[in-house]
Design a protein around this motif. Structure first.
Motif, PDB file in Angstrom:
ATOM      1  N   ASP A  91      -4.029 -11.850  -1.143  1.00 50.19           N
ATOM      2  CA  ASP A  91      -4.939 -10.595  -0.931  1.00 50.19           C
ATOM      3  C   ASP A  91      -5.571 -10.958  -1.399  1.00 50.19           C
ATOM      4  OD1 ASP A  91      -2.833 -10.255   1.458  1.00 50.19           O
ATOM      5  OD2 ASP A  91      -1.756  -9.158   0.156  1.00 50.19           O
ATOM      6  N   ARG A  94      -8.834 -11.268   1.430  1.00 51.76           N
ATOM      7  CA  ARG A  94      -9.023 -10.192   2.189  1.00 51.76           C
ATOM      8  C   ARG A  94      -9.025  -8.774   1.939  1.00 51.76           C
ATOM      9  NH1 ARG A  94      -5.572  -6.099   3.949  1.00 51.76           N
ATOM     10  NH2 ARG A  94      -4.349  -6.771   2.290  1.00 51.76           N
ATOM     11  N   THR A  95      -8.734  -8.434   0.884  1.00 51.20           N
ATOM     12  CA  THR A  95      -9.412  -7.190   0.391  1.00 51.20           C
ATOM     13  C   THR A  95     -10.657  -7.016  -0.238  1.00 51.20           C
ATOM     14  OG1 THR A  95      -7.096  -7.073  -1.483  1.00 51.20           O
ATOM     15  CG2 THR A  95      -8.158  -5.633  -1.690  1.00 51.20           C
ATOM     16  N   LYS A  97     -13.221  -8.378   0.609  1.00 45.97           N
ATOM     17  CA  LYS A  97     -13.559  -8.344   2.158  1.00 45.97           C
ATOM     18  C   LYS A  97     -13.800  -6.636   2.364  1.00 45.97           C
ATOM     19  CE  LYS A  97     -14.263  -9.821   6.490  1.00 45.97           C
ATOM     20  NZ  LYS A  97     -13.745 -11.207   7.921  1.00 45.97           N
ATOM     21  N   LYS A  98     -12.529  -6.093   2.221  1.00 45.17           N
ATOM     22  CA  LYS A  98     -13.056  -4.877   2.892  1.00 45.17           C
ATOM     23  C   LYS A  98     -13.394  -4.200   2.090  1.00 45.17           C
ATOM     24  CE  LYS A  98      -8.120  -4.573   5.818  1.00 45.17           C
ATOM     25  NZ  LYS A  98      -7.445  -4.028   4.948  1.00 45.17           N
ATOM     26  N   SER A 199      -3.893  -6.184  -3.417  1.00 42.42           N
ATOM     27  CA  SER A 199      -4.412  -5.110  -2.716  1.00 42.42           C
ATOM     28  C   SER A 199      -3.414  -3.596  -2.613  1.00 42.42           C
ATOM     29  CB  SER A 199      -3.458  -5.910  -0.831  1.00 42.42           C
ATOM     30  OG  SER A 199      -2.196  -5.667  -2.154  1.00 42.42           O
ATOM     31  N   GLU A 202      -6.783  -1.102  -1.734  1.00 47.19           N
ATOM     32  CA  GLU A 202      -7.157  -0.424  -1.009  1.00 47.19           C
ATOM     33  C   GLU A 202      -6.459   1.071  -1.008  1.00 47.19           C
ATOM     34  OE1 GLU A 202      -5.966  -2.567   3.025  1.00 47.19           O
ATOM     35  OE2 GLU A 202      -5.598  -4.708   1.360  1.00 47.19           O
TER      36      GLU A 202
END
Length: 206
Positions: A91, A94-95, A97-98, A199, A202
């Protein structure tokens, strides 16, 4: 908190297999040492400065010979990683990017010049990282390198995510909060902020 700075090895990816392969090739071709490095042995020195790594891995050589061999290892490593990159932890892409949609993200590592660039190219993480700095550029301890990046980018309240006691100590020197990545290579028993997976950031900041 207005920004996040990341360590590389043990935090964003694990490149020990590729680094061991490239360094063993360099040692065979450029020294007379009867030495084969294992990935686990490298994981124990990741995060240290170049001088500390050379002293630990090549104690039978003179100080000058150690650094010359280490430079050869680093050159071979950067080339090898282009085709055999490290493995991102789950992750991470993905993380990041967020997180990048909300905060400027940075990297500070005790690595050689070119290493962070290889990471960013081979993993596709380049668009998410605003700036980076390494020991190869500054030639000073990590805490001071962190401060240099903070001053350069005019950061007010950054946090640092890393996986070793050295990272934690560097954050004390730099005067910023430290977040311990428990899944990495090190152990930081006194860490006040921790993540079990990447992750988890987040939950802290999104």
């Amino acid at each position: 908190m207005d920004s996040i700075i990341f360590d590389v090895d043990g935090t964003l990816w694990d490149s020990t297999e590729s680094v061991a392969a490239s360094w063993n090739k360099a040692i065979r071709e450029h020294s007379s040492l009867n030495l084969t490095l294992e990935p686990v042995s490298l994981s124990r020195v990741f995060g240290k400065t170049m001088t500390e790594i050379a002293d630990t891995l090549f104690p039978s050589l003179s100080a000058d010979e150690r650094m010359k061999l280490l430079e050869v290892c680093f050159d071979e490593e950067n080339r090898y990683l282009e085709d055999h990159p490290g493995i991102l932890y789950p992750d991470v892409a993905r993380t990041l990017k967020k997180l990048a949609s909300r905060y400027p993200l940075y990297i500070v590592s005790n690595c050689q010049c070119g290493y962070i660039e290889v990471l960013l190219r081979t993993t596709g993480l380049g668009p998410y990282i605003k700036d980076h700095l390494c020991f190869g550029e500054t030639q000073v301890p990590k805490g001071k390198t962190i401060r240099k990046l903070i001053v350069k980018n005019r950061l007010q309240s950054p946090v640092y995510v890393g996986d070793t006691q050295g990272d934690a100590d560097s954050c004390k020197t730099a005067g910023i909060p430290f977040i311990f990545a428990e899944y990495g290579f090190g152990d930081v028993p006194d860490a006040r902020m921790r993540i079990q997976t990447f992750s988890d950031l987040e939950k802290l900041y999104l």
